[in-house]
Design a protein around this motif. Structure first.
Motif: not given
Ligand SMILES: Nc1ncnc2c1ncn2[C@@H]1O[C@H](COP(=O)(O)OP(=O)(O)OP(=O)(O)O)[C@@H](O)[C@H]1O
Ligand SMILES: Nc1nc2c(c(=O)[nH]1)N=C(CO)CN2
Length: 161
Positions: A1-30
């Motif tokens: 069954m499909a459920v709508q979910v929301y996930v907060a993403i936060g980063a403040n170390l090691a190039e945070p914007i890139q961390q978010l970009d990588v995380a977004v791709l990984a979340l998209k796969a879910l």
């Protein structure tokens, strides 16, 4: 069954914007049914007393067929992949993924509390969430819009749309 979910993403170390970009791709796969959306990225001052770099925050929304604990496992695996080490409470991190909402469900288990306990007070969660779900009604029947003040918007700096 499909459920709508929301996930907060936060980063403040090691190039945070890139961390978010990588995380977004990984979340998209879910995501299923081509439902993945992500907010703008926002710069925000650290909440709490720990002296640490500013954060980059965003919120992703998607449908999933994973059960709540399966989704938490997947989020923790993504954190782990991106070098997350658990040290201080509210301390700096390469990536933090919090499950904000799982449909309209209330979950109170040892590893998982949903809605996320802090979400209604955190500008860096509410403002990006409103980017992707402006008309959202929370499981407590409160509208997202009613929780967001001008002051909260002023706390954030839009980095990437
Ligand atoms: N909704 C949720 N999303 C993510 N983790 C959760 C949730 N509810 C409970 N947890 C549990 O919280 C634990 C600690 O989370 P974490 O270390 O990310 O906290 P934190 O980010 O420092 O603080 P906060 O939870 O206030 O954002 C995780 O191991 C997880 O099992
Ligand atoms: N602005 C901001 N501050 C924080 C954040 C975060 O994501 N954004 N996460 C924390 C650890 O959960 C502690 N403090």
């Amino acid at each position: 069954m499909a459920v709508q979910v929301y996930v907060a993403i936060g980063a403040n170390l090691a190039e945070p914007i890139q961390q978010l970009d990588v995380a977004v791709l990984a979340l998209k796969a879910l995501a299923i049914n081509n439902t993945f959306t992500v907010s703008a990225y926002y710069g925000s001052k650290p909440m709490g007393d720990v002296i640490q770099p500013d954060y980059v925050n965003a919120v992703a929304g998607f449908q999933t067929s994973l059960k709540p604990i399966e989704l938490l496992d997947a989020l923790q695996e993504i954190e782990h992949q991106q070098g997350r080490v658990r040290l201080e409470h509210w301390g700096p991190r390469t990536l933090d993924l919090d499950l904000l909402l799982y449909g309209q469900q209330h979950i109170n288990e040892s590893r998982l509390c949903v809605p996320h306990y802090g979400m209604k007070q955190r500008s860096f969660v509410l403002v990006p969430l409103a980017d992707i779900a402006p008309a959202l009604i929370l499981p407590c029947n409160t509208s997202l819009e009613s929780l967001i003040s001008v002051a909260m918007r002023d706390e954030l700096q839009k980095l990437i749309d």
